[in-house]
Design a protein around this motif. Structure first.
Motif, PDB file in Angstrom:
ATOM      1  N   UNK A   1       7.166  -4.732   3.641  1.00  0.00           N
ATOM      2  CA  UNK A   1       5.964  -4.568   4.451  1.00  0.00           C
ATOM      3  C   UNK A   1       6.104  -3.362   5.377  1.00  0.00           C
ATOM      4  N   UNK A   2       7.226  -3.256   6.083  1.00  0.00           N
ATOM      5  CA  UNK A   2       7.440  -2.127   7.001  1.00  0.00           C
ATOM      6  C   UNK A   2       7.459  -0.796   6.259  1.00  0.00           C
ATOM      7  N   UNK A   3       7.995  -0.792   5.060  1.00  0.00           N
ATOM      8  CA  UNK A   3       8.159   0.444   4.307  1.00  0.00           C
ATOM      9  C   UNK A   3       6.846   0.957   3.715  1.00  0.00           C
ATOM     10  N   UNK A   4       5.956   0.053   3.330  1.00  0.00           N
ATOM     11  CA  UNK A   4       4.823   0.474   2.504  1.00  0.00           C
ATOM     12  C   UNK A   4       3.440   0.137   3.041  1.00  0.00           C
ATOM     13  N   UNK A   5       3.331  -0.814   3.947  1.00  0.00           N
ATOM     14  CA  UNK A   5       2.002  -1.259   4.376  1.00  0.00           C
ATOM     15  C   UNK A   5       1.167  -0.119   4.943  1.00  0.00           C
ATOM     16  N   UNK A   6       1.762   0.703   5.798  1.00  0.00           N
ATOM     17  CA  UNK A   6       1.004   1.790   6.421  1.00  0.00           C
ATOM     18  C   UNK A   6       0.491   2.786   5.374  1.00  0.00           C
ATOM     19  N   UNK A   7       1.179   2.911   4.254  1.00  0.00           N
ATOM     20  CA  UNK A   7       0.725   3.822   3.197  1.00  0.00           C
ATOM     21  C   UNK A   7      -0.570   3.318   2.567  1.00  0.00           C
ATOM     22  N   UNK A   8      -0.676   1.997   2.395  1.00  0.00           N
ATOM     23  CA  UNK A   8      -1.915   1.443   1.848  1.00  0.00           C
ATOM     24  C   UNK A   8      -3.061   1.611   2.834  1.00  0.00           C
ATOM     25  N   UNK A   9      -2.786   1.394   4.116  1.00  0.00           N
ATOM     26  CA  UNK A   9      -3.827   1.595   5.118  1.00  0.00           C
ATOM     27  C   UNK A   9      -4.267   3.055   5.164  1.00  0.00           C
TER      28      UNK A   9
END
Length: 201
Positions: A40-48
């Protein structure tokens, strides 16, 4: 509640991405798409960021003047849900950009496309994010009401997918109803509620 709202532009991109990342990091659907805290920490912001870029290019992003909340809207014509066509490969492109080995990034896009009503033009609330420390102050309602008021004046319905029970209750108070025949139970995951609002006279 008197909340100053403005249209966001490219200069606001990082603010919007940060708001969405913070607002949805603990959301059941986000945790399903990115299982495990490290993932979640690694990839969530990329989806947002991918979502923000799509709506900045094709729709409208509203933010509160103090930067505490944002709403992402798309105007969807009839028979063209969320800008998708029969050859649309948007979910695969998002997956490739965000987390190529994670099938759920693409799956969530395809499943929400399938339940998206396509027979009438409408305003689509893609996402709305409020800074966690500002929840409960009415900022989400304040962000939505100008668009819903315009929908009422213009005779346009509105649509969204609620990803948790709390947001579902908020949207029901604003006149949205669950499309019971389209409720989405994610595989081994949470439920999403597609919700529709007819314009009010």
């Amino acid at each position: 509640m008197d909340v100053a709202i403005r249209a966001a532009g490219e200069r606001d991109r990082e603010l919007v991405v940060r708001l969405l990342d913070e607002a949805f990091r603990e959301d059941p659907v986000s945790r399903w798409v990115f299982p495990g805290d490290a993932h979640l920490r690694r990839s969530h912001h990329k989806l947002m960021a991918a979502f923000t870029d799509i709506v900045l290019a094709a729709g409208r992003v509203d933010v509160t003047e103090d930067g505490s909340a944002c709403a992402l809207w798309l105007s969807v014509p009839a028979a063209d849900p969320a800008g998708a066509g029969p050859d649309d490969d948007g979910p695969a492109q998002v997956r490739a950009a965000v987390d190529p080995v994670n099938e759920r990034v693409e799956l969530i896009g395809r499943l929400t496309e399938e339940i998206h009503p396509a027979d009438r033009a409408h305003e689509y609330l893609w996402m709305i994010g409020v800074a966690p420390e500002r929840r409960g102050e009415g900022l989400g309602t304040a962000l939505m009401m100008p668009v819903l008021d315009r929908c009422d004046r213009e005779g346009l319905p509105a649509y969204l997918e609620a990803s948790n029970a709390d947001s579902r209750r908020l949207y029901e108070r604003l006149g949205f109803t669950v499309l019971a025949d389209r409720v989405l139970a994610l595989p081994d995951g949470p439920t999403m509620w597609p919700m529709w609002r007819e314009p009010r006279n």
